[in-house]
Scaffold this active site. Structure first.
Site, PDB file in Angstrom:
ATOM      1  N   ARG A  36       0.809  -1.222   0.000  1.00 43.48           N
ATOM      2  CA  ARG A  36       0.000   0.000   0.000  1.00 43.48           C
ATOM      3  C   ARG A  36       0.842   1.271   0.000  1.00 43.48           C
ATOM      4  O   ARG A  36       0.346   2.356  -0.294  1.00 43.48           O
ATOM      5  CB  ARG A  36      -0.901   0.014   1.227  1.00 43.48           C
ATOM      6  CG  ARG A  36      -1.979  -1.041   1.199  1.00 43.48           C
ATOM      7  CD  ARG A  36      -2.576  -1.201   2.567  1.00 43.48           C
ATOM      8  NE  ARG A  36      -3.271  -0.003   2.992  1.00 43.48           N
ATOM      9  CZ  ARG A  36      -4.583   0.131   2.996  1.00 43.48           C
ATOM     10  NH1 ARG A  36      -5.341  -0.849   2.602  1.00 43.48           N
ATOM     11  NH2 ARG A  36      -5.156   1.243   3.395  1.00 43.48           N
ATOM     12  N   ASN A  46      -2.237   7.724   8.766  1.00 44.78           N
ATOM     13  CA  ASN A  46      -2.499   7.577   7.329  1.00 44.78           C
ATOM     14  C   ASN A  46      -3.526   8.629   6.961  1.00 44.78           C
ATOM     15  O   ASN A  46      -4.581   8.706   7.591  1.00 44.78           O
ATOM     16  CB  ASN A  46      -3.050   6.159   7.057  1.00 44.78           C
ATOM     17  CG  ASN A  46      -3.448   5.978   5.606  1.00 44.78           C
ATOM     18  OD1 ASN A  46      -2.974   6.707   4.735  1.00 44.78           O
ATOM     19  ND2 ASN A  46      -4.312   5.027   5.345  1.00 44.78           N
ATOM     20  N   GLY A  47      -3.228   9.444   5.962  1.00 47.16           N
ATOM     21  CA  GLY A  47      -4.175  10.492   5.556  1.00 47.16           C
ATOM     22  C   GLY A  47      -3.459  11.811   5.358  1.00 47.16           C
ATOM     23  O   GLY A  47      -2.228  11.841   5.238  1.00 47.16           O
ATOM     24  N   LYS A  89      -0.792   0.995  -3.451  1.00 48.83           N
ATOM     25  CA  LYS A  89      -1.924   0.224  -3.954  1.00 48.83           C
ATOM     26  C   LYS A  89      -3.245   0.952  -3.785  1.00 48.83           C
ATOM     27  O   LYS A  89      -4.075   0.991  -4.670  1.00 48.83           O
ATOM     28  CB  LYS A  89      -1.965  -1.113  -3.218  1.00 48.83           C
ATOM     29  CG  LYS A  89      -3.123  -2.026  -3.624  1.00 48.83           C
ATOM     30  CD  LYS A  89      -2.932  -2.546  -5.022  1.00 48.83           C
ATOM     31  CE  LYS A  89      -4.023  -3.492  -5.458  1.00 48.83           C
ATOM     32  NZ  LYS A  89      -3.993  -3.703  -6.914  1.00 48.83           N
TER      33      LYS A  89
HETATM   34  C1  AGP Z   1      -3.958   0.138 -11.464  1.00 41.96           C
HETATM   35  O1  AGP Z   1      -2.996  -0.703 -11.950  1.00 41.96           O
HETATM   36  C2  AGP Z   1      -3.547   1.179 -10.558  1.00 41.96           C
HETATM   37  N1  AGP Z   1      -2.644   0.738  -9.602  1.00 41.96           N
HETATM   38  C3  AGP Z   1      -4.537   2.260 -10.175  1.00 41.96           C
HETATM   39  O2  AGP Z   1      -4.779   2.970 -11.329  1.00 41.96           O
HETATM   40  C4  AGP Z   1      -5.876   1.896  -9.503  1.00 41.96           C
HETATM   41  O3  AGP Z   1      -6.698   1.236 -10.401  1.00 41.96           O
HETATM   42  C5  AGP Z   1      -6.553   3.192  -9.014  1.00 41.96           C
HETATM   43  O4  AGP Z   1      -5.734   3.789  -8.053  1.00 41.96           O
HETATM   44  C6  AGP Z   1      -7.924   2.975  -8.460  1.00 41.96           C
HETATM   45  O5  AGP Z   1      -7.922   2.119  -7.363  1.00 41.96           O
HETATM   46  P1  AGP Z   1      -9.250   1.462  -6.841  1.00 41.96           P
HETATM   47  O6  AGP Z   1      -9.783   0.583  -7.902  1.00 41.96           O
HETATM   48  O7  AGP Z   1      -8.852   0.706  -5.611  1.00 41.96           O
HETATM   49  O8  AGP Z   1     -10.203   2.585  -6.530  1.00 41.96           O
END
Ligand code: AGP
Length: 614
Positions: free
Chosen positions: A27, A102-103, A609
């Site tokens: 993350r 976190n934030g 992530k």
């Molecule tokens: C995808 O490979 C990315 N790591 C990223 O674009 C991701 O899809 C985006 O941050 C949205 O995340 P989510 O689907 O958890 O909302």
């Protein structure tokens, strides 16, 4: 984004916290730290390190600290570079209060100036450190942990999941949540607190999710949860789904590779869940059948890969369900003029269900009384809790930063939903709906067969050759254009290669100037004969300018195959599902290029992530 993990109990916290952090490192991972009330000295001790978590592990091996209460953090920098000073935990002036965060604290500069004027000394450039000093002041004034938290939250603006350990109260862990997830793992004589259940999965299967704007005072036996006004809340303890504990690579070199290979099964599970709803589907997903029948427009909201899935689904809803549909980027939509429309169905897509931009749009829509259907992979996510209804993809934990199986299950679920809505609105017959479902499963098979058919060519030939190029152009038309966007995103994020996706028809309006032998063009064909003809012309334009052409084509598209320098062929499928059939091979290709370039595939630089800040 950042991860926070805390432990209190009879065991030593260091190993447990470090294991939790390692599981959440995907993350955010540019620095890390650990603090505990040390067994021997009874003092608050800490260790921090810039760089990956492994550096902190080495540091802790060289100079161990441990105790039965501890907190840890992995950071994804927002305010201040990735350095030891900016790594969490942060401390107050007396070094008796440590916390991880976190934030983002939006008013930290004002608060910092105020605290500095009072004599507080700051050691980092972070917004988070301000929380430690504010809490120090609040605790000094109130002499009560509960009152100090209430005073603290009344002064903070922004988003925060905070965990505090105090030297004076080693029997206590404090957790505070506003707009950033935090959950409590309830064990026997021990408690965990973390930004994600994965941190303690396998240690306990009982979990409580802190609601928005609440805090908790956790002892080893009990978690008392309060709202920001200090009212005690009765928080249910839920059972953790065991699928979320299976997080090993299972022999694969990277999580991304493992997740690419899990896609067929993930699609099957997602379709099977959808089918299990039977006649009570709308009740099950929490959206009224009336809205489904009367919807005049669909707006899909998401970020990154989830937005790409939404853009592909525009074609499903428009062509199968016959409802005008637009997929919008959450971060853009929020700042546009909003026109409330009660006969619009909003679909918010997010793998994690914690993406700040998407959640803020959902909150804005809720405030206007709009109906939001969440499409997410995480049942316990904030998105599920804050949306009117939800449909869960069954991808299981996706740990590689680059989204793969979450994307394919989103596309599959959206296709199923479009067909099911079309059936409800009598746009298609029962027989046609069944056929849609069968074709969906058949396409999952094609996706997997493609991996087997092309893996040697991709790893042993294509990746070695294409890893030498420094820029790529991706082209598609109709649903293969958003697919091209997804391919370009994959290459950028895991291989650090510049990639630009364009709708093929736009090539002649400017980007054709970029065509030369040094910039491979990857063109995603389409089974529709008309669209194919147009793509064929685009391919000819590229070859006429000595461009290097990689083509993903469908059986029978021999003219396109003949033009290509590299051609990957796929069986002819229902044209709506063309992108799904090519997804596995596209992802494997991008993965193999990144691997050949020696990139850190599961944890690409600068990324996290789950993007829980705006
Ligand atoms: C995808 O490979 C990315 N790591 C990223 O674009 C991701 O899809 C985006 O941050 C949205 O995340 P989510 O689907 O958890 O909302």
């Amino acid at each position: 984004m950042c991860s926070v993990v805390g432990y209190i109990g009879q065991r030593q916290s260091c190993a447990l916290v470090m294991e939790g952090l390692a599981r959440l490192e995907y993350r955010g991972y540019d620095s890390s730290g650990f603090a505990c009330v040390d067994n021997e000295t009874r003092r608050l001790m800490s260790a921090k390190s810039a760089g990956r978590l492994s550096q902190l592990v080495t540091r802790l091996q060289e100079k161990p600290i441990d105790g039965t209460v501890g907190v840890g953090h992995t950071r994804w920098s927002t305010h201040g570079v990735a350095s030891e000073a900016n790594a969490h935990p942060h401390f107050d002036c007396t070094k008796k209060i440590s916390l991880v965060h976190n934030g983002i604290i939006e008013n930290y500069l004002t608060l910092k100036k105020e605290l500095e004027a009072e004599g507080h000394v700051f050691l980092s450039q972070t917004d988070s450190e301000v929380i430690a000093h504010l809490f120090e002041r609040a605790f000094e004034q109130t002499k009560s942990c509960k009152k100090a938290v209430m005073q603290l939250v009344s002064q903070l603006h922004g988003a925060y999941a905070v965990v505090i350990v105090m030297e004076e109260h080693p029997e206590l862990l404090i957790g505070i949540r506003k707009s950033s997830p935090l959950c409590i793992g309830v064990g026997d004589g021990e408690m965990f607190i973390a930004s994600d259940v994965l941190a303690f999965a396998g240690k306990t299967d009982r979990v409580s999710f802190l609601p928005e704007k609440t805090f908790t005072l956790v002892t080893k036996d009990k978690a008392a949860v309060y709202d920001f006004d200090g009212q005690l809340l009765d928080l249910p303890v839920e059972k953790l789904d065991s699928v979320w504990t299976a997080t090993e690579k299972q022999g694969h070199e990277h999580y991304m590779l493992k997740e690419i290979y899990e896609q067929k099964s993930a699609i099957y599970k997602t379709v099977s869940l959808c089918q299990s709803f039977g006649e009570s589907v709308w009740n099950s997903i929490g959206i009224s059948a009336d809205l489904i029948k009367n919807t005049k427009r669909i707006k899909i909201i998401g970020c990154g890969t989830s937005w790409h899935a939404g853009r592909i689904a525009e074609f499903f809803f428009e062509e199968i369900t016959r409802i005008p549909t637009t997929a919008v980027l959450a971060s853009e939509f929020r700042y546009r003029t909003f026109f409330p429309e009660l006969d619009t169905l909003y679909i918010a897509i997010s793998q994690s269900g914690e993406t700040a931009d998407t959640l803020e749009v959902v909150r804005m829509l809720n405030a206007h009384g709009q109906k939001v259907l969440a499409l997410t992979n995480v049942a316990s996510s904030t998105l599920v809790r804050e949306s009117e209804g939800f449909l869960l993809t069954q991808a299981g934990p996706e740990l590689a930063v680059a989204s793969t199986k979450a994307f394919t299950t989103q596309v599959a679920a959206l296709y199923w939903l479009a067909a099911r809505m079309a059936l409800e609105r009598t746009v298609i017959s029962d027989g046609q709906f069944k056929q849609c479902q069968e074709e969906l499963l058949m396409t999952a098979n094609i996706l997997e067969n493609g991996l087997d058919a092309y893996k040697y060519q991709i790893f042993e030939k294509l990746a070695l050759f294409y890893s030498n190029f420094s820029a790529f152009i991706f082209l598609g038309r109709h649903s293969t254009y958003p697919f091209a966007l997804e391919a370009a995103l994959k290459l950028k994020e895991i291989a650090y290669v510049f990639a630009q996706a364009y709708p093929a028809g736009e090539l002649k309006h400017g980007p054709i100037a970029l065509i030369d032998e040094k910039t491979p063009v990857c063109l995603f064909s389409h089974p529709d004969p008309l669209i194919y003809q147009k793509l064929l012309s685009n391919a000819q334009e590229i070859k006429a300018r000595k461009g290097h052409l990689i083509v993903f084509a469908f059986e029978g598209q021999t003219e396109l195959q003949a033009l290509a320098d590299t051609c990957l062929m796929f069986p002819a499928v229902n044209s709506h599902l063309a992108v799904l059939s090519m997804t596995g091979v596209m992802q494997l290709f991008m993965y193999a290029i990144a691997r050949a370039r020696g990139c850190d595939i599961d944890r690409p630089r600068n990324l996290a992530k789950s993007v829980t800040v705006e």
